[in-house]
Design a protein around this motif. Sequence first.
Motif, PDB file in Angstrom:
ATOM      1  N   GLY A 322      38.553  29.796  25.040  1.00  0.00           N
ATOM      2  CA  GLY A 322      38.769  28.370  25.271  1.00  0.00           C
ATOM      3  C   GLY A 322      38.596  27.941  26.707  1.00  0.00           C
ATOM      4  N   ALA A 323      38.495  28.896  27.640  1.00  0.00           N
ATOM      5  CA  ALA A 323      38.318  28.561  29.053  1.00  0.00           C
ATOM      6  C   ALA A 323      36.894  28.090  29.301  1.00  0.00           C
ATOM      7  CB  ALA A 323      38.634  29.781  29.919  1.00  0.00           C
ATOM      8  N   PRO A 324      36.679  27.310  30.380  1.00  0.00           N
ATOM      9  CA  PRO A 324      35.333  26.786  30.659  1.00  0.00           C
ATOM     10  C   PRO A 324      34.269  27.865  30.802  1.00  0.00           C
ATOM     11  CG  PRO A 324      36.974  25.649  31.990  1.00  0.00           C
ATOM     12  CD  PRO A 324      37.689  26.766  31.297  1.00  0.00           C
ATOM     13  N   GLY A 325      34.633  29.020  31.338  1.00  0.00           N
ATOM     14  CA  GLY A 325      33.642  30.084  31.530  1.00  0.00           C
ATOM     15  C   GLY A 325      33.462  30.981  30.330  1.00  0.00           C
ATOM     16  N   GLY A 326      34.200  30.759  29.237  1.00  0.00           N
ATOM     17  CA  GLY A 326      34.075  31.602  28.062  1.00  0.00           C
ATOM     18  C   GLY A 326      34.453  33.039  28.374  1.00  0.00           C
ATOM     19  N   GLU A 327      33.670  33.974  27.855  1.00  0.00           N
ATOM     20  CA  GLU A 327      33.964  35.392  28.072  1.00  0.00           C
ATOM     21  C   GLU A 327      34.012  35.750  29.554  1.00  0.00           C
ATOM     22  OE1 GLU A 327      31.494  38.083  25.937  1.00  0.00           O
ATOM     23  OE2 GLU A 327      31.779  37.082  24.013  1.00  0.00           O
ATOM     24  N   ASN A 328      33.204  35.076  30.375  1.00  0.00           N
ATOM     25  CA  ASN A 328      33.169  35.375  31.804  1.00  0.00           C
ATOM     26  C   ASN A 328      34.476  35.062  32.518  1.00  0.00           C
ATOM     27  OD1 ASN A 328      30.487  36.231  31.722  1.00  0.00           O
ATOM     28  ND2 ASN A 328      29.704  34.177  32.061  1.00  0.00           N
ATOM     29  N   SER A 329      35.378  34.354  31.866  1.00  0.00           N
ATOM     30  CA  SER A 329      36.632  33.962  32.502  1.00  0.00           C
ATOM     31  C   SER A 329      37.731  34.998  32.331  1.00  0.00           C
ATOM     32  CB  SER A 329      37.118  32.619  31.929  1.00  0.00           C
ATOM     33  OG  SER A 329      37.460  32.769  30.555  1.00  0.00           O
ATOM     34  N   ALA A 330      37.461  36.111  31.626  1.00  0.00           N
ATOM     35  CA  ALA A 330      38.510  37.088  31.326  1.00  0.00           C
ATOM     36  C   ALA A 330      39.151  37.651  32.591  1.00  0.00           C
ATOM     37  CB  ALA A 330      37.929  38.222  30.469  1.00  0.00           C
ATOM     38  N   ALA A 331      38.341  38.127  33.536  1.00  0.00           N
ATOM     39  CA  ALA A 331      38.897  38.724  34.759  1.00  0.00           C
ATOM     40  C   ALA A 331      39.641  37.697  35.615  1.00  0.00           C
ATOM     41  CB  ALA A 331      37.784  39.398  35.561  1.00  0.00           C
ATOM     42  N   PRO A 332      39.085  36.498  35.866  1.00  0.00           N
ATOM     43  CA  PRO A 332      39.849  35.506  36.622  1.00  0.00           C
ATOM     44  C   PRO A 332      41.150  35.089  35.934  1.00  0.00           C
ATOM     45  CG  PRO A 332      37.535  34.917  36.603  1.00  0.00           C
ATOM     46  CD  PRO A 332      37.689  36.051  35.650  1.00  0.00           C
ATOM     47  N   LEU A 333      41.126  34.908  34.620  1.00  0.00           N
ATOM     48  CA  LEU A 333      42.351  34.542  33.912  1.00  0.00           C
ATOM     49  C   LEU A 333      43.386  35.664  33.982  1.00  0.00           C
ATOM     50  CD1 LEU A 333      41.030  32.712  30.716  1.00  0.00           C
ATOM     51  CD2 LEU A 333      42.266  31.706  32.644  1.00  0.00           C
ATOM     52  N   LEU A 334      42.934  36.903  33.909  1.00  0.00           N
ATOM     53  CA  LEU A 334      43.859  38.030  34.067  1.00  0.00           C
ATOM     54  C   LEU A 334      44.484  38.016  35.457  1.00  0.00           C
ATOM     55  CD1 LEU A 334      45.055  40.691  32.974  1.00  0.00           C
ATOM     56  CD2 LEU A 334      43.039  41.862  33.902  1.00  0.00           C
ATOM     57  N   ALA A 335      43.662  37.738  36.475  1.00  0.00           N
ATOM     58  CA  ALA A 335      44.186  37.645  37.835  1.00  0.00           C
ATOM     59  C   ALA A 335      45.229  36.539  37.948  1.00  0.00           C
ATOM     60  CB  ALA A 335      43.043  37.392  38.822  1.00  0.00           C
ATOM     61  N   LEU A 336      44.994  35.409  37.288  1.00  0.00           N
ATOM     62  CA  LEU A 336      45.944  34.298  37.305  1.00  0.00           C
ATOM     63  C   LEU A 336      47.254  34.696  36.630  1.00  0.00           C
ATOM     64  CD1 LEU A 336      46.349  31.318  38.078  1.00  0.00           C
ATOM     65  CD2 LEU A 336      45.441  30.702  35.842  1.00  0.00           C
ATOM     66  N   HIS A 337      47.165  35.456  35.550  1.00  0.00           N
ATOM     67  CA  HIS A 337      48.358  35.896  34.824  1.00  0.00           C
ATOM     68  C   HIS A 337      49.188  36.878  35.634  1.00  0.00           C
ATOM     69  CE1 HIS A 337      48.260  34.469  30.525  1.00  0.00           C
ATOM     70  NE2 HIS A 337      47.073  34.072  30.924  1.00  0.00           N
ATOM     71  N   VAL A 338      48.508  37.833  36.291  1.00  0.00           N
ATOM     72  CA  VAL A 338      49.262  38.909  36.937  1.00  0.00           C
ATOM     73  C   VAL A 338      49.601  38.613  38.392  1.00  0.00           C
ATOM     74  CG1 VAL A 338      48.198  40.612  35.431  1.00  0.00           C
ATOM     75  CG2 VAL A 338      47.199  40.207  37.676  1.00  0.00           C
ATOM     76  N   GLY A 339      48.824  37.756  39.059  1.00  0.00           N
ATOM     77  CA  GLY A 339      49.062  37.539  40.483  1.00  0.00           C
ATOM     78  C   GLY A 339      49.132  36.100  40.921  1.00  0.00           C
ATOM     79  N   GLY A 340      49.021  35.169  39.973  1.00  0.00           N
ATOM     80  CA  GLY A 340      49.127  33.763  40.322  1.00  0.00           C
ATOM     81  C   GLY A 340      47.910  33.238  41.060  1.00  0.00           C
ATOM     82  N   THR A 341      48.115  32.125  41.759  1.00  0.00           N
ATOM     83  CA  THR A 341      47.025  31.403  42.403  1.00  0.00           C
ATOM     84  C   THR A 341      46.329  32.220  43.482  1.00  0.00           C
ATOM     85  OG1 THR A 341      48.196  29.344  41.987  1.00  0.00           O
ATOM     86  CG2 THR A 341      46.434  29.282  43.608  1.00  0.00           C
ATOM     87  N   LEU A 342      47.094  32.985  44.266  1.00  0.00           N
ATOM     88  CA  LEU A 342      46.507  33.725  45.372  1.00  0.00           C
ATOM     89  C   LEU A 342      45.538  34.786  44.870  1.00  0.00           C
ATOM     90  CD1 LEU A 342      46.313  34.312  48.377  1.00  0.00           C
ATOM     91  CD2 LEU A 342      48.278  35.856  48.146  1.00  0.00           C
ATOM     92  N   LEU A 343      45.960  35.562  43.856  1.00  0.00           N
ATOM     93  CA  LEU A 343      45.081  36.594  43.334  1.00  0.00           C
ATOM     94  C   LEU A 343      43.852  35.979  42.662  1.00  0.00           C
ATOM     95  CD1 LEU A 343      44.584  39.570  42.960  1.00  0.00           C
ATOM     96  CD2 LEU A 343      45.893  39.504  40.828  1.00  0.00           C
ATOM     97  N   LEU A 344      44.044  34.839  41.994  1.00  0.00           N
ATOM     98  CA  LEU A 344      42.892  34.152  41.422  1.00  0.00           C
ATOM     99  C   LEU A 344      41.927  33.725  42.518  1.00  0.00           C
ATOM    100  CD1 LEU A 344      41.360  32.886  39.051  1.00  0.00           C
ATOM    101  CD2 LEU A 344      42.747  30.828  39.350  1.00  0.00           C
ATOM    102  N   GLY A 345      42.469  33.273  43.652  1.00  0.00           N
ATOM    103  CA  GLY A 345      41.613  32.897  44.773  1.00  0.00           C
ATOM    104  C   GLY A 345      40.810  34.077  45.293  1.00  0.00           C
ATOM    105  N   ILE A 346      41.460  35.251  45.355  1.00  0.00           N
ATOM    106  CA  ILE A 346      40.759  36.450  45.810  1.00  0.00           C
ATOM    107  C   ILE A 346      39.661  36.842  44.830  1.00  0.00           C
ATOM    108  CG2 ILE A 346      41.026  38.906  46.304  1.00  0.00           C
ATOM    109  CD1 ILE A 346      43.849  38.270  47.301  1.00  0.00           C
ATOM    110  N   ILE A 347      39.987  36.823  43.526  1.00  0.00           N
ATOM    111  CA  ILE A 347      38.987  37.174  42.510  1.00  0.00           C
ATOM    112  C   ILE A 347      37.853  36.152  42.505  1.00  0.00           C
ATOM    113  CG2 ILE A 347      38.609  37.451  40.037  1.00  0.00           C
ATOM    114  CD1 ILE A 347      40.059  39.753  41.420  1.00  0.00           C
TER     115      ILE A 347
END
Length: 532
Positions: A322-347
Amino acid sequence: MSTSVDLAAALPESNPIVNTAVFALFVAITLYVVYRASTRNSSTSDYYAAGSAFNGRQNGIALSGDFLSAASFLGIAGAIAIHGYDGFLYSIGFLVAWLVDLLLIAELLRNTGRFTMGDVLSFRMKQRPVRAAAATSTLVISFFYMLAQMAGAGGLVALLLNIHGGFGQALVIGVVGLIMVLYVLVGGMKGTTWVQIIKATILLMSGVLITVFLFGKFGFSFSNLLSAATDRSPLGEKLLEPGGSYGKNGTTKLDFISLALALVLGAAALPHVLMRFYTVPNSKEARRSVVWATSCMFLFYLCTLVIGFGAAALVGADEIKGAPGGENSAAPLLALHVGGTLLLGIISAVAFATILAVVAGLTITASASFAHDVYANIFKRGKADPVEEVRVARLTAVVVGVLAIVGGILANGQNIAFLVALAFAVAASANLSTLLYSLFWKRFNTTGTLWGIYGGLVACLVLVIFSPVMSGAADSIVKGVDFHWFPLKNPGLISIPFSFLCGYLGTIFGRDKADPARHSEMEVRSLTGIGS
């Protein structure tokens, strides 16, 4: 199971300012490094091959950076999260492709050539027609590979920077393209290599850190991680079995065999990967490059296995799809889940850095091929002034960059996987047969070289145009029409053997004869490195 909206609401929202700031910091640091590395870029050797000044460890890390594109980082993690076992086949395929590349021809080509693939193919052939064919093939492969990376940048923008409008995504594609051109213009191969080293290091560190965190979260037990992934996935236990992707949605086993053939054999003929072996001073350092690059890639692909199943367990297939990037969003969404905004920014920064570095490597390969093979050896007949040749290469980089930006904007939102697969298929079809024949077949001649390159290139492009990828399927690029007659989505199964056949027939029926003395010289040079 919670809906994707509920899951997203329970998480801290992505902060575009943080994402942009982290990415801008990476760009600033790498641009400084590129500037510092650009003190000597007046000669062709400096600009094309960094003066062969890198050691095996440095070049090996840069090689892994060249090979690990956004598709490797984001695409494979997403494929594993959604399809499980079948997604991991991409990791295996890319690693096997790399080993085939290194074990088969990489060192031999490094010893034979000087700057480009055209140097190798024209070593014992007529210079002008063979260099023209090699440059054509290199430019086509580089363009389609760049097109995929640039369009991928636009597709990721919606998730990473929260930009959903077409104009905003086009603007970001333009910015990525301009930065890439700046890297190449200022730093040449030396600056581009340092960007690859920095990018590969950050990518590996990010992958390892997320992997260690995920293992810790599941009691350092891979079995626990897999159990959680199967509990969360709609596939259940089938997530760990073959058939999660291939054999469904009209994809046949023959399609998979054709795609696998193109990926494995195409990697051995990608010009931008082969060109990097010219940045080391001798064969010993080239072999060290192989060890370091293989080690880095093996570690990275193990991390993608954990990250993919971790995304399946913690994020879930519904939210990923359901994310805008589809399958490509798996790693960024995982980063958001485990590390919040900062880790998502790094990824986010890592994802964009990956695209930026790969496109920079492709750009310098394309510009070197045109300037060295076409301008210096066809127009100037091998008597070009080195300073003028470098100037032509820089102008070519600007033109290639502009074309990549325009193409990426036009292809934004279309089938990016097709573009990547096409680049590999073209490389395998046009280049591999001629490279192997040149190195190992004594009778191989100029006619066989031209037939092999152009025959494989034309066959590959024609079969793709008339395949379900272009028309006749629900996910075709051209909607509402059906003009396909070729049943496979990747032409590798047909076009690769066809190119070998063309090279063979061209040699048999061609009037020009091979030069035994030049073949002997090429054989000794490829095996020993003497004269390289």
